[in-house]
Scaffold this active site. Sequence first.
Site, PDB file in Angstrom:
ATOM      1  N   LYS A  77      43.597  33.662   1.368  1.00 53.64           N
ATOM      2  CA  LYS A  77      43.542  33.995   2.321  1.00 53.64           C
ATOM      3  C   LYS A  77      44.889  36.023   1.994  1.00 53.64           C
ATOM      4  O   LYS A  77      44.422  36.571   2.485  1.00 53.64           O
ATOM      5  CB  LYS A  77      44.632  33.271   3.356  1.00 53.64           C
ATOM      6  N   ASP A 132      43.343  30.678  14.240  1.00 54.88           N
ATOM      7  CA  ASP A 132      42.917  29.342  14.207  1.00 54.88           C
ATOM      8  C   ASP A 132      41.772  28.889  15.325  1.00 54.88           C
ATOM      9  O   ASP A 132      40.786  28.316  15.196  1.00 54.88           O
ATOM     10  CB  ASP A 132      43.627  28.461  13.661  1.00 54.88           C
ATOM     11  N   GLN A 140      47.792  25.518   7.283  1.00 54.74           N
ATOM     12  CA  GLN A 140      46.828  24.989   6.416  1.00 54.74           C
ATOM     13  C   GLN A 140      46.761  23.374   6.662  1.00 54.74           C
ATOM     14  O   GLN A 140      47.769  23.122   6.336  1.00 54.74           O
ATOM     15  CB  GLN A 140      47.318  25.932   5.730  1.00 54.74           C
TER      16      GLN A 140
END
Lengths: 280, 280
Positions: free
Chosen positions: A49, A116, A93
Site C-alpha cells: 500500500k 475499506d 490493517q
Amino acid sequence: MSIILDGKKLSNRLALKLMAKISKLAINPKLVIIQIGNLDRTNVYIKKKKEFAEKIGAKVLHEKYPKNIQIEKVISNILKFNKDRSIHGIIVQLPLPKNFDTTRIIMAIDQRKDVDGLTAKNTRLLFDKKNGFVPATAKGILTLFKNYKIDLTGKKITMVGQSSLVGRPIALALLNEGATVTVCHTHTRNLKEETKRADIIVVAAGHPGLITKNHVSSGQIVIDVGITLKNGKVVGDVDYEKVSKIVKAITPVPGGVGPMTVFSLFENLVKAYLLNSSNL
Amino acid sequence: MSIILDGKKLSNRLALKLMAKISKLAINPKLVIIQIGNLDRTNVYIKKKKEFAEKIGAKVLHEKYPKNIQIEKVISNILKFNKDRSIHGIIVQLPLPKNFDTTRIIMAIDQRKDVDGLTAKNTRLLFDKKNGFVPATAKGILTLFKNYKIDLTGKKITMVGQSSLVGRPIALALLNEGATVTVCHTHTRNLKEETKRADIIVVAAGHPGLITKNHVSSGQIVIDVGITLKNGKVVGDVDYEKVSKIVKAITPVPGGVGPMTVFSLFENLVKAYLLNSSNL
C-alpha cells in the site's frame, strides 16, 4: 491455455489515471493505516500500500501499535483521526491479533473516511445497493471484470468463503451486479458440484490448494482472492498450474486480485477526499 | 400429501410462553409502530401486530401519519421515541409510500430499540453473526425450522428474492446457520434449475404463483414468505395446491411465515425491554 486476468498490469494502467486525478487536487490525499502487532502478513500488505501510495502521489501515515496496546487507546486515536481534516481515509490493517474486537475498532471509523467500506453504515449501503464505500477487494474484482468486459448479469457465480470482512461483501457486490450467487463454506457438502456448475468461481477461503482441477470445468472464469504466505511466498487458494489448463480465464496469485485491491483502496481514498472537501 | 409447517399453531403456542415472560416484567413492553399513508397492506400488517400485542400483554402506540408528512417531522418523532424510556421498540411499517427515503428513516431508530433489525448496526451484527436484533421474518423462519427440528447445516437452500429489507437478511440468517445459500432474482437465467436442486426453497419475491409444480422436486421443504393482497385475500408466491402435492413440507399462506414474523417481532421487543432495563 487460459486468459490471464492480469490485475497487476491493469492496476498499473489505472494507477496512471488516478495519479493524474490526484495531481489536480489542492493537497495530497492522506491515508492512515493502523497496524496492531507485527504479523508478517500485515507487514506485506502495508508495504504494498505504501509503495502504491508513493507511486500515485498519496500520503500514508503508518500508525504502528504494539500488540499489547489497550483497545481504548486505539479507538481514541481513531476518533482523533476522524476529526483531523488533513486525514482523508482511515483503515485498520487486518487481521488484528486475536484478542482485539475487530468490529468494535472498525465501528469507530467515521463512515466518510471508511475507505475499506467496513463500517456498519457502508455495509448497509452495500446491502441497499446505494453509493457508499465498497470494500476494496470487492471493488477491485468488479473493476477487473469491467475492464475485461465480463458482464455479470445473470451469471452463475459460486463464491467459496464467507468471512464477514471479505467473502460476504464480495457476494453482495456480485449480487448488486445482477449475478446469481451461491455462497459455499466449510459446511458445504459437495463443493465440487457447486463449483463445477458455475460460470464464474470466486474463491476467498484462505486455504492454499483448495480448488483443484477436479473443481472446475472448461469455459469458466476463476478469481482467486486467497492470499497466504508460505515460505515467504504469496500463494492463492487455487492450484493455478493445473486449473489454468482447463478454464477460460483466471487470476494469478500474486498479480491478480491483490493489486486490484490496493488500487481500489486508493480509488476510495480519492473519493473520500472529494466527498469531504465538498462538505467543508 | 406434504407436512404443513403450521406457523399459526406454532406462533400461538410460543405466544403463551412470551405472555408468561411478559407477565413477570415490571411494566408492559411498548412498541411504537409508525405508519405513513394508508395502504391496505400496511393496515393488514398493523392489525395483526396489534391483535398479537393485546393477546400477550404488550402495548402498541400506533403513530399514523398522512402521506404528505415531511420526512424531517417523521425523523424528529423517531428521535423523541428513542429517548422516551417508556418505549422499548420502534418499527416503521413497510412499505413506505414511494417518495420516502426508507433507509434514512430507518437509520434514525436507536439500534437498541430497532426490533425489526434493519438499522445499519444490526445489519452489520447479522453480517458478523453477532448478537443483535435479527429481522423478524428471518428470525421467524429460523424458529419455524428449529421447532420442526429441521437442521440447516450443510443444506442447499435456494433463496428466491433479494430485497434489501427481506430477502437479503433472510439469506444471511440462513448462512449463519451453516446452509449453502444460492440467491436468485429477476436476472437469474434458469430459476427452475436452481429451485429443483435445492433441499429447501425460500421464496420472498412478492409474485403470486411464481413457484409452480415445475419448480419443485419431491423431498423438498418450501417456505413461502410472499404476502400479496389479491381481492382482499392474502396470497403467497407458491402455487400451494399443486406444489404441496409434490414436496415433503410446506408453509401455507396465510398461516405460515406471517404469524412467525409477528411472534418474532414481539420476541425482539421483549429482548429490547430486558436489554434497555439492564442499562438503566
